[in-house]
Motif scaffolding. Structure first.
Motif, PDB file in Angstrom:
ATOM      1  N   ALA A   1       7.695 -35.060  61.075  1.00  0.00           N
ATOM      2  CA  ALA A   1       9.129 -35.311  60.919  1.00  0.00           C
ATOM      3  C   ALA A   1       9.405 -36.801  60.825  1.00  0.00           C
ATOM      4  CB  ALA A   1       9.891 -34.699  62.097  1.00  0.00           C
ATOM      5  N   THR A   2       8.658 -37.598  61.642  1.00  0.00           N
ATOM      6  CA  THR A   2       8.846 -39.048  61.594  1.00  0.00           C
ATOM      7  C   THR A   2       8.518 -39.586  60.210  1.00  0.00           C
ATOM      8  OG1 THR A   2       8.158 -39.087  63.886  1.00  0.00           O
ATOM      9  CG2 THR A   2       8.216 -41.185  62.734  1.00  0.00           C
ATOM     10  N   SER A   3       7.367 -39.153  59.652  1.00  0.00           N
ATOM     11  CA  SER A   3       7.008 -39.675  58.335  1.00  0.00           C
ATOM     12  C   SER A   3       7.980 -39.186  57.270  1.00  0.00           C
ATOM     13  CB  SER A   3       5.600 -39.253  57.933  1.00  0.00           C
ATOM     14  OG  SER A   3       4.831 -38.919  59.022  1.00  0.00           O
ATOM     15  N   VAL A   4       8.405 -37.925  57.381  1.00  0.00           N
ATOM     16  CA  VAL A   4       9.342 -37.416  56.385  1.00  0.00           C
ATOM     17  C   VAL A   4      10.648 -38.198  56.462  1.00  0.00           C
ATOM     18  CG1 VAL A   4      10.701 -35.422  55.641  1.00  0.00           C
ATOM     19  CG2 VAL A   4       8.349 -35.096  56.328  1.00  0.00           C
ATOM     20  N   TYR A   5      11.092 -38.422  57.696  1.00  0.00           N
ATOM     21  CA  TYR A   5      12.348 -39.147  57.888  1.00  0.00           C
ATOM     22  C   TYR A   5      12.272 -40.531  57.255  1.00  0.00           C
ATOM     23  CZ  TYR A   5      16.486 -40.915  60.287  1.00  0.00           C
ATOM     24  OH  TYR A   5      17.714 -41.442  60.558  1.00  0.00           O
ATOM     25  N   ASP A   6      11.169 -41.232  57.535  1.00  0.00           N
ATOM     26  CA  ASP A   6      11.040 -42.591  57.004  1.00  0.00           C
ATOM     27  C   ASP A   6      10.954 -42.592  55.488  1.00  0.00           C
ATOM     28  OD1 ASP A   6      11.212 -43.554  59.510  1.00  0.00           O
ATOM     29  OD2 ASP A   6       9.043 -43.755  59.825  1.00  0.00           O
ATOM     30  N   SER A   7      10.170 -41.641  54.924  1.00  0.00           N
ATOM     31  CA  SER A   7      10.095 -41.632  53.455  1.00  0.00           C
ATOM     32  C   SER A   7      11.438 -41.234  52.858  1.00  0.00           C
ATOM     33  CB  SER A   7       9.018 -40.693  52.933  1.00  0.00           C
ATOM     34  OG  SER A   7       8.241 -40.179  53.918  1.00  0.00           O
ATOM     35  N   TYR A   8      12.147 -40.391  53.592  1.00  0.00           N
ATOM     36  CA  TYR A   8      13.463 -39.954  53.125  1.00  0.00           C
ATOM     37  C   TYR A   8      14.409 -41.155  53.022  1.00  0.00           C
ATOM     38  CZ  TYR A   8      17.314 -36.525  52.900  1.00  0.00           C
ATOM     39  OH  TYR A   8      18.354 -35.742  52.508  1.00  0.00           O
ATOM     40  N   VAL A   9      14.449 -41.934  54.107  1.00  0.00           N
ATOM     41  CA  VAL A   9      15.331 -43.103  54.117  1.00  0.00           C
ATOM     42  C   VAL A   9      14.900 -44.102  53.054  1.00  0.00           C
ATOM     43  CG1 VAL A   9      16.140 -45.040  55.513  1.00  0.00           C
ATOM     44  CG2 VAL A   9      15.906 -42.788  56.541  1.00  0.00           C
ATOM     45  N   GLU A  10      13.587 -44.230  52.901  1.00  0.00           N
ATOM     46  CA  GLU A  10      13.081 -45.173  51.912  1.00  0.00           C
ATOM     47  C   GLU A  10      13.482 -44.729  50.497  1.00  0.00           C
ATOM     48  OE1 GLU A  10       8.880 -46.215  52.460  1.00  0.00           O
ATOM     49  OE2 GLU A  10       8.931 -46.608  50.305  1.00  0.00           O
ATOM     50  N   ALA A  11      13.398 -43.444  50.246  1.00  0.00           N
ATOM     51  CA  ALA A  11      13.769 -42.941  48.919  1.00  0.00           C
ATOM     52  C   ALA A  11      15.254 -43.183  48.669  1.00  0.00           C
ATOM     53  CB  ALA A  11      13.448 -41.452  48.814  1.00  0.00           C
ATOM     54  N   LEU A  12      16.067 -43.026  49.742  1.00  0.00           N
ATOM     55  CA  LEU A  12      17.498 -43.297  49.603  1.00  0.00           C
ATOM     56  C   LEU A  12      17.728 -44.769  49.281  1.00  0.00           C
ATOM     57  CD1 LEU A  12      19.255 -41.355  52.503  1.00  0.00           C
ATOM     58  CD2 LEU A  12      19.604 -41.031  50.066  1.00  0.00           C
ATOM     59  N   GLU A  13      16.955 -45.614  49.915  1.00  0.00           N
ATOM     60  CA  GLU A  13      17.161 -47.047  49.783  1.00  0.00           C
ATOM     61  C   GLU A  13      16.734 -47.540  48.405  1.00  0.00           C
ATOM     62  OE1 GLU A  13      14.740 -49.471  52.305  1.00  0.00           O
ATOM     63  OE2 GLU A  13      16.299 -50.992  52.488  1.00  0.00           O
ATOM     64  N   THR A  14      15.531 -47.154  48.002  1.00  0.00           N
ATOM     65  CA  THR A  14      14.989 -47.697  46.751  1.00  0.00           C
ATOM     66  C   THR A  14      15.408 -46.877  45.547  1.00  0.00           C
ATOM     67  OG1 THR A  14      13.001 -46.396  47.078  1.00  0.00           O
ATOM     68  CG2 THR A  14      12.965 -48.651  47.900  1.00  0.00           C
ATOM     69  N   GLU A  15      15.885 -45.675  45.792  1.00  0.00           N
ATOM     70  CA  GLU A  15      16.215 -44.732  44.712  1.00  0.00           C
ATOM     71  C   GLU A  15      15.044 -44.477  43.786  1.00  0.00           C
ATOM     72  OE1 GLU A  15      20.297 -44.345  43.163  1.00  0.00           O
ATOM     73  OE2 GLU A  15      20.509 -46.378  43.919  1.00  0.00           O
ATOM     74  N   THR A  16      13.820 -44.652  44.289  1.00  0.00           N
ATOM     75  CA  THR A  16      12.646 -44.233  43.521  1.00  0.00           C
ATOM     76  C   THR A  16      11.978 -43.127  44.313  1.00  0.00           C
ATOM     77  OG1 THR A  16      11.356 -45.921  44.624  1.00  0.00           O
ATOM     78  CG2 THR A  16      12.182 -46.464  42.425  1.00  0.00           C
ATOM     79  N   PHE A  17      11.444 -42.169  43.594  1.00  0.00           N
ATOM     80  CA  PHE A  17      10.984 -40.970  44.273  1.00  0.00           C
ATOM     81  C   PHE A  17       9.469 -40.798  44.222  1.00  0.00           C
ATOM     82  CE2 PHE A  17      15.335 -40.483  43.172  1.00  0.00           C
ATOM     83  CZ  PHE A  17      15.903 -39.871  44.272  1.00  0.00           C
ATOM     84  N   GLU A  18       8.782 -41.786  43.611  1.00  0.00           N
ATOM     85  CA  GLU A  18       7.326 -41.617  43.439  1.00  0.00           C
ATOM     86  C   GLU A  18       6.619 -41.536  44.783  1.00  0.00           C
ATOM     87  OE1 GLU A  18       9.049 -43.747  41.573  1.00  0.00           O
ATOM     88  OE2 GLU A  18       8.751 -42.896  39.567  1.00  0.00           O
ATOM     89  N   ALA A  19       6.998 -42.473  45.691  1.00  0.00           N
ATOM     90  CA  ALA A  19       6.332 -42.500  46.995  1.00  0.00           C
ATOM     91  C   ALA A  19       6.572 -41.191  47.732  1.00  0.00           C
ATOM     92  CB  ALA A  19       6.859 -43.674  47.814  1.00  0.00           C
ATOM     93  N   LEU A  20       7.820 -40.711  47.658  1.00  0.00           N
ATOM     94  CA  LEU A  20       8.160 -39.465  48.340  1.00  0.00           C
ATOM     95  C   LEU A  20       7.392 -38.300  47.732  1.00  0.00           C
ATOM     96  CD1 LEU A  20      10.120 -38.232  50.460  1.00  0.00           C
ATOM     97  CD2 LEU A  20      11.569 -37.652  48.527  1.00  0.00           C
ATOM     98  N   GLN A  21       7.301 -38.318  46.397  1.00  0.00           N
ATOM     99  CA  GLN A  21       6.590 -37.265  45.682  1.00  0.00           C
ATOM    100  C   GLN A  21       5.128 -37.219  46.141  1.00  0.00           C
ATOM    101  OE1 GLN A  21       7.190 -37.969  41.581  1.00  0.00           O
ATOM    102  NE2 GLN A  21       7.474 -35.822  41.075  1.00  0.00           N
ATOM    103  N   ALA A  22       4.521 -38.405  46.201  1.00  0.00           N
ATOM    104  CA  ALA A  22       3.124 -38.488  46.625  1.00  0.00           C
ATOM    105  C   ALA A  22       2.990 -37.980  48.050  1.00  0.00           C
ATOM    106  CB  ALA A  22       2.632 -39.925  46.522  1.00  0.00           C
ATOM    107  N   TYR A  23       3.954 -38.360  48.905  1.00  0.00           N
ATOM    108  CA  TYR A  23       3.890 -37.911  50.290  1.00  0.00           C
ATOM    109  C   TYR A  23       4.038 -36.392  50.366  1.00  0.00           C
ATOM    110  CZ  TYR A  23       4.934 -37.084  55.106  1.00  0.00           C
ATOM    111  OH  TYR A  23       4.906 -36.568  56.370  1.00  0.00           O
TER     112      TYR A  23
END
Lengths: 120, 303
Positions: free
Chosen positions: B70-92
């Motif tokens: 949940a911690t990693s998902v939360y952080d990648s979630y916020v990061e995706a919101l911030e950068t508006e790029t989804f590649e990192a989230l997709q990879a995760y």
């Protein structure tokens, strides 16, 4: 294209070289039926390795050849039917009932030799 | 004429200016949003994990694991919101799926937890901006499309990974399922196991006919002990295989017919004169050996 009929000891061997027309098949049939008695052969091998298509006329003719030669007092073996051809034939219902088949020429000869072994 | 053109240009320009200020606004709002989510990270994450266990999702995982993920998902979630790029989230998401699919996590669970996170965060936004309704609206305008896209990305990543695994397994099964084995010179065995669908049946036939050719087989034992049931199409196919093998000069012995399959074969009216059947595999091999002229004797018998 005519199919050559070769005499090999007590046997006749007819090898298909390519796809045959209906007329060629008829000619082969009458040729074999005549020669088998004339040359006093005991067995006939028809090698169809080169055929990649077997239609209903060809398969009916092969069956007729085998039956006619039996009536003329000899034994026929059809050899060299390709796996794909075999399955296509079965799906079309052309199963060559009551006809002996073998994998290749060598097997056909082995079959005939085995069959006539006791009568020598 | 020239004056009119100028006027048009001017209105165009005005439009552009308003559009620009509008398009700038959401990213500014997103920045504010991200700051809020970072600030309340601990609390929101706990809330989220709480609602995950409340709705009984991810039961295959332990509490600690859920918390770590949940911690990693939360952080990648916020990061995706911030950068508006989804590649990192997709990879995760792909990486996460790879780890949790073998443990039996279902699609609805993954989609469920991402939607839960979306709702938890939306609630916190309501709580924060409840006094300023207009601002809340604008924040949600910025938040919702991004959040939906994230949910979409994670779900698609999970499903794609699952499909990849399924494809891989199907291939493995297909390769494993059709062994044509030589047990003696000129004697082949084809053990059929599992469900035989028309496609597999065709593949089996092809392999068998090719095997007869390459091994110069005279006798083939097809063992169908492992086949529980057979539909009419496949039963017909079996009969055709037997006949095709005969055309290649090989005798086929079928062993291990279950009562149900025997029933099917009788129903479709198989000519039993053409089909050589023996009760079990051992009997089939013994008969094949007889046909080939083998005789198996124990060493004691020989002396």
């Amino acid at each position: 294209m005519e199919v050559p009929i070769l005499k090999q000891g007590e046997y006749l061997i007819a090898t298909f070289q390519a796809a045959l027309s209906d007329a060629d098949l008829n000619q082969l049939r009458s040729g074999l039926v005549h020669q088998v008695v004339k040359l006093r052969s005991r067995g006939v091998i028809v090698d169809v390795t080169a055929m990649d298509v077997m239609d209903s006329f060809a398969s009916r003719t092969l069956r007729e050849i085998a039956h006619m030669i039996r009536l003329r007092g000899a034994e026929t073996v059809i050899v060299g039917i390709q796996p794909e051809v075999a399955f296509a034939m079965v799906q079309l219902g052309l199963t060559l009932e009551d006809v002996t088949t073998a994998l290749d020429l060598e097997e056909g000869l082995a079959y005939l030799n085995e069959k006539f072994k006791n009568s020598h | 004429m020239a004056k009119r053109n100028e006027m048009i240009n001017e209105t165009n320009l005005n439009n552009q200016v308003t559009e620009l200020s509008r398009s700038e606004a959401p990213s500014e709002l997103l920045r504010e949003l991200v700051a809020h989510l970072r600030q309340n990270r601990t609390q929101l994450r706990e809330e989220w994990v709480g609602s995950i266990s409340q709705t009984r999702l991810l039961t295959a995982m332990t509490k600690e694991e859920i918390f770590a993920e949940a911690t990693s998902v939360y952080d990648s979630y916020v990061e995706a919101l911030e950068t508006e790029t989804f590649e990192a989230l997709q990879a995760y998401a792909r990486n996460l799926s790879e780890r949790i699919i073998p443990r039996g996590v279902e699609t609805h669970e993954v989609v469920g937890i991402v939607l839960l996170l979306r709702d938890v965060l939306a609630r916190s936004l309501f709580a924060k901006y409840q006094t300023d309704f207009k601002k809340l609206n604008r924040i949600l305008d910025a938040y919702e499309p991004a959040a939906n896209r994230i949910a979409n990305t994670v779900a698609v990543g999970f499903v794609q990974e699952r499909e990849r695994v399924i494809r891989q397994q199907q291939e493995a099964i297909r390769e494993l399922s059709t062994p044509v084995l030589q047990v003696r010179e000129r004697l082949l065995i084809l053990p059929m196991i599992g469900v035989i669908d028309p496609q597999r049946a065709r593949q089996l036939t092809e392999q068998l006919l090719r095997g007869i050719r390459t091994n110069r087989a005279k006798v083939v034992v097809i063992d169908i002990t492992g086949v529980a049931a057979m539909d009419v199409t496949v039963a017909n196919h079996l009969v055709q295989t037997v006949e095709a093998s005969r055309l290649l000069g090989a005798t086929v012995i079928v062993t291990g017919l279950s009562p149900e399959i025997a029933q099917t074969l009788v129903t479709i009216g198989v000519d039993l004169g053409k089909m050589n059947t023996v009760g079990d595999l051992q009997g089939g091999i013994e008969q094949a050996e007889r046909l080939l002229g083998y005789k198996v004797v124990t060493l004691a018998e020989r002396t």
